[in-house]
Design a protein around this motif. Structure first.
Motif, short mmCIF file in Angstrom:
data_model
loop_
_atom_site.label_atom_id
_atom_site.label_comp_id
_atom_site.label_asym_id
_atom_site.label_seq_id
_atom_site.Cartn_x
_atom_site.Cartn_y
_atom_site.Cartn_z
N ARG A 71 -13.25 2.23 21.99
CA ARG A 71 -12.20 1.39 21.41
C ARG A 71 -12.24 1.47 19.88
O ARG A 71 -11.19 1.52 19.22
N ALA A 72 -13.44 1.51 19.32
CA ALA A 72 -13.58 1.61 17.87
C ALA A 72 -12.97 2.91 17.35
O ALA A 72 -12.29 2.93 16.31
N ILE A 73 -13.18 4.01 18.07
CA ILE A 73 -12.60 5.30 17.66
C ILE A 73 -11.08 5.25 17.76
O ILE A 73 -10.35 5.76 16.90
N ARG A 74 -10.56 4.64 18.82
CA ARG A 74 -9.10 4.54 18.96
C ARG A 74 -8.50 3.77 17.79
O ARG A 74 -7.49 4.19 17.21
N LEU A 75 -9.10 2.63 17.47
CA LEU A 75 -8.58 1.82 16.36
C LEU A 75 -8.74 2.53 15.02
O LEU A 75 -7.90 2.39 14.12
N TYR A 76 -9.81 3.29 14.88
CA TYR A 76 -10.01 4.07 13.66
C TYR A 76 -8.92 5.14 13.53
O TYR A 76 -8.36 5.35 12.44
N MET A 77 -8.60 5.80 14.65
CA MET A 77 -7.54 6.80 14.63
C MET A 77 -6.20 6.15 14.28
O MET A 77 -5.39 6.71 13.53
N LYS A 78 -5.95 4.97 14.81
CA LYS A 78 -4.70 4.27 14.51
C LYS A 78 -4.63 3.90 13.03
O LYS A 78 -3.58 4.03 12.39
N GLU A 79 -5.77 3.44 12.52
CA GLU A 79 -5.83 3.05 11.11
C GLU A 79 -5.62 4.24 10.18
O GLU A 79 -4.94 4.15 9.15
N LYS A 80 -6.17 5.40 10.56
CA LYS A 80 -6.14 6.57 9.70
C LYS A 80 -4.85 7.37 9.86
O LYS A 80 -4.31 7.92 8.88
N TYR A 81 -4.34 7.47 11.10
CA TYR A 81 -3.21 8.37 11.36
C TYR A 81 -1.98 7.64 11.90
O TYR A 81 -1.00 8.29 12.29
N GLY A 82 -2.03 6.30 11.93
CA GLY A 82 -0.92 5.56 12.52
C GLY A 82 0.42 5.79 11.87
O GLY A 82 1.47 5.65 12.51
N SER A 83 0.43 6.15 10.60
CA SER A 83 1.69 6.38 9.89
C SER A 83 2.23 7.79 10.05
O SER A 83 3.36 8.08 9.63
N GLU A 84 1.45 8.68 10.65
CA GLU A 84 1.90 10.07 10.83
C GLU A 84 2.77 10.18 12.07
O GLU A 84 2.58 9.47 13.07
N ASN A 85 3.72 11.11 12.00
CA ASN A 85 4.73 11.23 13.07
C ASN A 85 4.12 11.57 14.43
O ASN A 85 4.63 11.15 15.47
N TRP A 86 3.05 12.35 14.43
CA TRP A 86 2.49 12.79 15.70
C TRP A 86 1.78 11.66 16.45
O TRP A 86 1.62 11.72 17.67
N PHE A 87 1.36 10.64 15.72
CA PHE A 87 0.53 9.59 16.33
C PHE A 87 1.41 8.57 17.05
O PHE A 87 2.37 8.04 16.50
N LYS A 88 1.06 8.31 18.29
CA LYS A 88 1.72 7.28 19.08
C LYS A 88 0.65 6.31 19.57
O LYS A 88 -0.32 6.71 20.19
#
Length: 424
Positions: free
Chosen positions: A155-172
């Protein structure tokens, strides 16, 4: 080219094909994948989190170094100078703690793998333990228990990915929940086929259960200390237990571990993402050692039942001892149990009867129904062995028991100064 080199070349080609298909599909950008490697996430967890695990799970060449070489060819961010992901210990994934590789600590230390498949080492350990215990099996089901910290770190990795890449188009944001395979199911997919091959029986819904229990005390204790209200729970538990001295230390340790994992899982489910980010470090810290593995087995109880007639006034239904002195000459329970357990080789038994009579009261008529429940048997008695139980009781010199037993594990038992078992 030797057979070994040919096999390695074939595995490398398979790994490259997997990576190329993943890169061309809905896999995240290679720079994001490279970053996951650098924070200590293993290759299999990366594929698992992005829905490609089933294609990659059995490929031995999908290592960090091979993955990094592929990234260098296709992603400029992976080029130029030493990379932190290459210094990562693959056996200590920051999500699965090496479970999906798998490497594990046992009492004698880290299991050495050398050139043998790591999965094959685990399945060989299981096979040898089954042989030592003397289990006769026609199939198996697989139970896997993982420490709660695996779910927390994922869960920590998922939230980290959201925090780091959430604004990028590929990230959902929903991509993880839709595509992720759990670490437990990933390990099952890895190990079940190897166990089938090693044991020569099929995996499925079976009464014989192989249980793989992974623990990581250091990480679990640290996680537990970060969760809210832990001290309140501890006080309630101590108050509830009071001065109960019936438990031994082994029972307490296992019970405490089970309760702690249950508490951690429940607590994590009740924590919102915002609170989670304030409690835990994102991304989670890299770990220095993999999980500890305990292998155990359990078979569902078998039942042998029927009716008994008791014609003696000096035979009790169950073992009756007062002040270390036996009451009566024998008991129905012990006479049946001795012969049944000798053949089935169970860990224990329970005797069940539809009512009971006093030691000096006979049981006549059609007899009293009973069941003997045998726990965790090594061998399920065949029709021939059931008949052997009958013959053994019938041929007893003391004539406490005579019997005949139906092949369907159904008995009728008659107790005299003797005990007689006949077919229903």
């Amino acid at each position: 080219m030797t057979a070994t080199n040919a096999a390695a070349a074939e595995s490398d080609a398979e790994a490259r094909s997997i990576l190329e298909r993943a890169a061309a599909a809905s896999f995240p950008p290679l720079h994001a994948v490279h970053h996951l490697l650098s924070v200590g996430v293993c290759v299999r967890c990366i594929f698992r989190m992005f829905g490609a695990f089933s294609h990659a799970c059995s490929c031995a060449s999908l290592t960090v170094s091979f993955f990094h070489s592929f990234l260098e060819e296709h992603d400029d961010s992976a080029k130029g100078g030493p990379c932190s992901c290459l210094s990562t210990d693959e056996s200590c994934c920051s999500i699965c703690f090496g479970i999906l590789l798998p490497t594990c600590h046992q009492d004698e230390g880290v299991v050495p793998f050398d050139d043998i498949s790591r999965i094959d080492i685990i399945t060989s350990m299981v096979s040898q333990a089954i042989q030592r215990e003397g289990y006769q099996i026609d199939g198996f089901s697989l139970e896997i228990s993982l420490p709660a910290v695996v779910a927390a770190n994922e869960r920590a990795i998922r939230l980290y990915m959201k925090e780091k890449y959430g604004s990028e188009n590929w990230f959902k944001d929903e991509m993880f929940s839709q595509q992720t395979m759990s670490a437990k199911e990933g390990l099952r997919l890895l190990i079940a086929p190897s166990l089938e091959k090693q044991l020569g029986v099929k995996h499925g819904n079976n009464s014989f259960r192989i249980r793989l229990t992974y623990t990581h005390d250091d990480a679990s204790l640290k996680l537990k200390s970060l969760l809210p209200n832990d001290s309140n729970r501890k006080r309630k538990a101590e108050s509830r237990e009071g001065n109960d001295t019936r438990r031994n230390s082994t029972y307490d340790d296992k019970q405490t571990l089970s309760e702690a994992d249950s508490f951690i899982h429940k607590s994590l489910e009740g924590i919102q993402d915002k609170e989670f980010c304030s409690l835990f470090k994102l991304p989670p810290e890299k770990v220095s050692k993999p999980c500890h593995l305990v292998i155990s087995f359990l078979r569902s109880p078998i039942y042998i039942g029927g009716r008994y007639l008791k014609l003696s006034r000096n035979v009790s239904q169950s073992c009756w001892i007062i002040d270390d002195e036996r009451m009566g000459e024998a008991s129905v329970e012990e006479i049946i149990k001795e012969s049944v357990c000798a053949i089935s080789r169970g860990d224990g038994y329970k005797f069940h009867a539809a009512g009971r009579e006093d030691i000096d009261v006979r049981m006549l008529g059609s007899g009293r129904p009973f069941l003997i429940e045998v726990l965790n048997v090594r061998s399920i008695p065949s029709a021939i062995e059931i008949q052997q139980i009958s013959d053994k009781i019938n041929s007893s010199e003391k004539k406490h028991v005579r019997n005949q037993i139906h092949a369907g594990l159904t008995l009728q038992v008659i107790v005299t100064h003797r005990l007689h078992i006949i077919c229903l």
